[in-house]
Design a protein around this motif. Structure first.
Motif, PDB file in Angstrom:
ATOM      1  N   THR A  90       5.895   7.646  15.482  1.00 42.28           N
ATOM      2  CA  THR A  90       4.954   8.647  14.972  1.00 42.28           C
ATOM      3  C   THR A  90       5.167   8.864  13.473  1.00 42.28           C
ATOM      4  O   THR A  90       4.197   8.951  12.707  1.00 42.28           O
ATOM      5  CB  THR A  90       5.114   9.974  15.728  1.00 42.28           C
ATOM      6  OG1 THR A  90       4.902   9.736  17.120  1.00 42.28           O
ATOM      7  CG2 THR A  90       4.122  11.009  15.245  1.00 42.28           C
ATOM      8  N   GLY A  91       6.408   8.934  13.041  1.00 43.10           N
ATOM      9  CA  GLY A  91       6.701   9.100  11.616  1.00 43.10           C
ATOM     10  C   GLY A  91       6.255   7.906  10.790  1.00 43.10           C
ATOM     11  O   GLY A  91       5.672   8.068   9.709  1.00 43.10           O
ATOM     12  N   ILE A  92       6.505   6.711  11.294  1.00 47.59           N
ATOM     13  CA  ILE A  92       6.077   5.505  10.572  1.00 47.59           C
ATOM     14  C   ILE A  92       4.561   5.435  10.513  1.00 47.59           C
ATOM     15  O   ILE A  92       3.992   5.077   9.478  1.00 47.59           O
ATOM     16  CB  ILE A  92       6.676   4.244  11.235  1.00 47.59           C
ATOM     17  CG1 ILE A  92       8.195   4.228  11.080  1.00 47.59           C
ATOM     18  CG2 ILE A  92       6.072   2.973  10.647  1.00 47.59           C
ATOM     19  CD1 ILE A  92       8.886   3.163  11.917  1.00 47.59           C
ATOM     20  N   GLN A  93       3.911   5.815  11.608  1.00 54.37           N
ATOM     21  CA  GLN A  93       2.451   5.818  11.637  1.00 54.37           C
ATOM     22  C   GLN A  93       1.901   6.801  10.603  1.00 54.37           C
ATOM     23  O   GLN A  93       0.933   6.506   9.901  1.00 54.37           O
ATOM     24  CB  GLN A  93       1.988   6.203  13.034  1.00 54.37           C
ATOM     25  CG  GLN A  93       0.516   6.025  13.279  1.00 54.37           C
ATOM     26  CD  GLN A  93       0.161   6.319  14.723  1.00 54.37           C
ATOM     27  OE1 GLN A  93       0.792   7.151  15.367  1.00 54.37           O
ATOM     28  NE2 GLN A  93      -0.829   5.631  15.230  1.00 54.37           N
ATOM     29  N   LEU A  94       2.540   7.941  10.472  1.00 56.08           N
ATOM     30  CA  LEU A  94       2.127   8.927   9.476  1.00 56.08           C
ATOM     31  C   LEU A  94       2.305   8.393   8.056  1.00 56.08           C
ATOM     32  O   LEU A  94       1.423   8.556   7.204  1.00 56.08           O
ATOM     33  CB  LEU A  94       2.944  10.204   9.670  1.00 56.08           C
ATOM     34  CG  LEU A  94       2.334  11.499   9.183  1.00 56.08           C
ATOM     35  CD1 LEU A  94       1.102  11.826   9.978  1.00 56.08           C
ATOM     36  CD2 LEU A  94       3.350  12.600   9.313  1.00 56.08           C
ATOM     37  N   LEU A  95       3.424   7.721   7.802  1.00 58.24           N
ATOM     38  CA  LEU A  95       3.664   7.135   6.483  1.00 58.24           C
ATOM     39  C   LEU A  95       2.641   6.048   6.147  1.00 58.24           C
ATOM     40  O   LEU A  95       2.138   5.980   5.019  1.00 58.24           O
ATOM     41  CB  LEU A  95       5.076   6.564   6.396  1.00 58.24           C
ATOM     42  CG  LEU A  95       6.200   7.569   6.296  1.00 58.24           C
ATOM     43  CD1 LEU A  95       7.551   6.863   6.390  1.00 58.24           C
ATOM     44  CD2 LEU A  95       6.108   8.355   5.011  1.00 58.24           C
ATOM     45  N   PHE A  96       2.331   5.179   7.128  1.00 55.62           N
ATOM     46  CA  PHE A  96       1.313   4.149   6.914  1.00 55.62           C
ATOM     47  C   PHE A  96      -0.039   4.777   6.590  1.00 55.62           C
ATOM     48  O   PHE A  96      -0.745   4.326   5.687  1.00 55.62           O
ATOM     49  CB  PHE A  96       1.166   3.259   8.148  1.00 55.62           C
ATOM     50  CG  PHE A  96       2.201   2.184   8.274  1.00 55.62           C
ATOM     51  CD1 PHE A  96       3.072   1.876   7.248  1.00 55.62           C
ATOM     52  CD2 PHE A  96       2.306   1.457   9.442  1.00 55.62           C
ATOM     53  CE1 PHE A  96       4.026   0.892   7.364  1.00 55.62           C
ATOM     54  CE2 PHE A  96       3.249   0.455   9.577  1.00 55.62           C
ATOM     55  CZ  PHE A  96       4.114   0.176   8.535  1.00 55.62           C
ATOM     56  N   THR A  97      -0.396   5.819   7.322  1.00 55.61           N
ATOM     57  CA  THR A  97      -1.685   6.471   7.105  1.00 55.61           C
ATOM     58  C   THR A  97      -1.762   7.093   5.716  1.00 55.61           C
ATOM     59  O   THR A  97      -2.768   6.947   5.018  1.00 55.61           O
ATOM     60  CB  THR A  97      -1.925   7.539   8.186  1.00 55.61           C
ATOM     61  OG1 THR A  97      -1.808   6.930   9.478  1.00 55.61           O
ATOM     62  CG2 THR A  97      -3.297   8.155   8.052  1.00 55.61           C
ATOM     63  N   PHE A 103      -3.829   4.598  -1.259  1.00 53.87           N
ATOM     64  CA  PHE A 103      -4.385   3.356  -1.794  1.00 53.87           C
ATOM     65  C   PHE A 103      -5.906   3.460  -1.938  1.00 53.87           C
ATOM     66  O   PHE A 103      -6.470   3.045  -2.950  1.00 53.87           O
ATOM     67  CB  PHE A 103      -4.014   2.188  -0.876  1.00 53.87           C
ATOM     68  CG  PHE A 103      -4.459   0.851  -1.377  1.00 53.87           C
ATOM     69  CD1 PHE A 103      -3.890   0.289  -2.513  1.00 53.87           C
ATOM     70  CD2 PHE A 103      -5.455   0.141  -0.718  1.00 53.87           C
ATOM     71  CE1 PHE A 103      -4.294  -0.946  -2.977  1.00 53.87           C
ATOM     72  CE2 PHE A 103      -5.867  -1.086  -1.168  1.00 53.87           C
ATOM     73  CZ  PHE A 103      -5.291  -1.636  -2.305  1.00 53.87           C
ATOM     74  N   GLY A 104      -6.568   4.045  -0.938  1.00 50.05           N
ATOM     75  CA  GLY A 104      -8.017   4.226  -1.008  1.00 50.05           C
ATOM     76  C   GLY A 104      -8.425   5.172  -2.122  1.00 50.05           C
ATOM     77  O   GLY A 104      -9.408   4.933  -2.829  1.00 50.05           O
ATOM     78  N   VAL A 105      -7.667   6.241  -2.301  1.00 52.17           N
ATOM     79  CA  VAL A 105      -7.960   7.192  -3.381  1.00 52.17           C
ATOM     80  C   VAL A 105      -7.756   6.518  -4.737  1.00 52.17           C
ATOM     81  O   VAL A 105      -8.546   6.708  -5.673  1.00 52.17           O
ATOM     82  CB  VAL A 105      -7.085   8.458  -3.243  1.00 52.17           C
ATOM     83  CG1 VAL A 105      -7.142   9.315  -4.487  1.00 52.17           C
ATOM     84  CG2 VAL A 105      -7.509   9.256  -2.029  1.00 52.17           C
ATOM     85  N   ALA A 106      -6.712   5.714  -4.860  1.00 52.40           N
ATOM     86  CA  ALA A 106      -6.456   5.015  -6.123  1.00 52.40           C
ATOM     87  C   ALA A 106      -7.563   4.034  -6.440  1.00 52.40           C
ATOM     88  O   ALA A 106      -8.010   3.924  -7.595  1.00 52.40           O
ATOM     89  CB  ALA A 106      -5.117   4.280  -6.057  1.00 52.40           C
ATOM     90  N   ILE A 107      -8.057   3.334  -5.427  1.00 50.86           N
ATOM     91  CA  ILE A 107      -9.161   2.392  -5.656  1.00 50.86           C
ATOM     92  C   ILE A 107     -10.431   3.152  -6.016  1.00 50.86           C
ATOM     93  O   ILE A 107     -11.155   2.759  -6.955  1.00 50.86           O
ATOM     94  CB  ILE A 107      -9.386   1.505  -4.414  1.00 50.86           C
ATOM     95  CG1 ILE A 107      -8.240   0.515  -4.284  1.00 50.86           C
ATOM     96  CG2 ILE A 107     -10.720   0.784  -4.470  1.00 50.86           C
ATOM     97  CD1 ILE A 107      -8.298  -0.334  -3.038  1.00 50.86           C
ATOM     98  N   ALA A 108     -10.709   4.271  -5.317  1.00 51.00           N
ATOM     99  CA  ALA A 108     -11.909   5.047  -5.629  1.00 51.00           C
ATOM    100  C   ALA A 108     -11.839   5.624  -7.037  1.00 51.00           C
ATOM    101  O   ALA A 108     -12.845   5.663  -7.750  1.00 51.00           O
ATOM    102  CB  ALA A 108     -12.062   6.165  -4.604  1.00 51.00           C
ATOM    103  N   TYR A 109     -10.664   6.069  -7.439  1.00 50.80           N
ATOM    104  CA  TYR A 109     -10.486   6.619  -8.787  1.00 50.80           C
ATOM    105  C   TYR A 109     -10.672   5.520  -9.837  1.00 50.80           C
ATOM    106  O   TYR A 109     -11.264   5.752 -10.888  1.00 50.80           O
ATOM    107  CB  TYR A 109      -9.094   7.247  -8.926  1.00 50.80           C
ATOM    108  CG  TYR A 109      -8.850   7.858 -10.265  1.00 50.80           C
ATOM    109  CD1 TYR A 109      -9.433   9.052 -10.638  1.00 50.80           C
ATOM    110  CD2 TYR A 109      -8.011   7.222 -11.188  1.00 50.80           C
ATOM    111  CE1 TYR A 109      -9.198   9.610 -11.874  1.00 50.80           C
ATOM    112  CE2 TYR A 109      -7.768   7.763 -12.436  1.00 50.80           C
ATOM    113  CZ  TYR A 109      -8.370   8.973 -12.774  1.00 50.80           C
ATOM    114  OH  TYR A 109      -8.151   9.511 -14.000  1.00 50.80           O
ATOM    115  N   THR A 110     -10.170   4.314  -9.538  1.00 53.52           N
ATOM    116  CA  THR A 110     -10.289   3.200 -10.480  1.00 53.52           C
ATOM    117  C   THR A 110     -11.728   2.753 -10.632  1.00 53.52           C
ATOM    118  O   THR A 110     -12.188   2.438 -11.739  1.00 53.52           O
ATOM    119  CB  THR A 110      -9.440   2.010  -9.998  1.00 53.52           C
ATOM    120  OG1 THR A 110      -8.095   2.459  -9.844  1.00 53.52           O
ATOM    121  CG2 THR A 110      -9.478   0.869 -10.982  1.00 53.52           C
ATOM    122  N   LEU A 111     -12.477   2.746  -9.541  1.00 54.28           N
ATOM    123  CA  LEU A 111     -13.864   2.275  -9.574  1.00 54.28           C
ATOM    124  C   LEU A 111     -14.818   3.314 -10.159  1.00 54.28           C
ATOM    125  O   LEU A 111     -15.908   2.940 -10.580  1.00 54.28           O
ATOM    126  CB  LEU A 111     -14.320   1.889  -8.165  1.00 54.28           C
ATOM    127  CG  LEU A 111     -13.610   0.673  -7.566  1.00 54.28           C
ATOM    128  CD1 LEU A 111     -14.090   0.446  -6.146  1.00 54.28           C
ATOM    129  CD2 LEU A 111     -13.817  -0.562  -8.421  1.00 54.28           C
TER     130      LEU A 111
END
Length: 112
Positions: A90-97, A103-111
């Motif tokens: 559960t902890g690893i799943q939370l970290l992956f999420t 990563f998605g926010v960084a890509i959206a901010y870059t674009l």
């Protein structure tokens, strides 16, 4: 292509934490097929707990306990190892999420 990306993310978010948890705990019976069944059992335990009890902290705790019992039976290990595996995955799943969202926010901010 979208289907492939979706399946890859689902595998990363759902299957990889259990596989990593079994490697960390050195559980011998940790093949991908057993981990896949463990994912299905964990989802079923969470859904049944939501249906029977509702949502919140207590139902989540009950779902983790039920999942740990199922993990200990499936992986043929002790109850403590099953509980630690449930918490660890559960902890690893939370970290992956969180990493995927960042990563998605960084890509959206870059674009933008």
């Amino acid at each position: 292509m979208t289907v492939v990306i979706t399946l890859a993310l689902l595998t990363l978010i759902m299957l990889a934490p259990i596989k990593i948890g079994t490697q960390v705990l050195k559980i011998e019976r940790s093949g991908m097929d057993v981990c896949f069944v463990a994912v299905i059992l964990a989802i079923a335990a969470g859904m049944l707990t939501d249906i029977a009890i509702g949502q919140g902290f207590f139902p989540t705790l009950v779902a983790i306990v039920v999942t740990s019992i199922l993990f200990s039976l499936l992986f043929k290990t002790t109850a403590v190892a099953g509980f630690v595996l449930a918490l660890l995955s559960t902890g690893i799943q939370l970290l992956f999420t969180v990493a995927i969202v960042a990563f998605g926010v960084a890509i959206a901010y870059t674009l933008s």
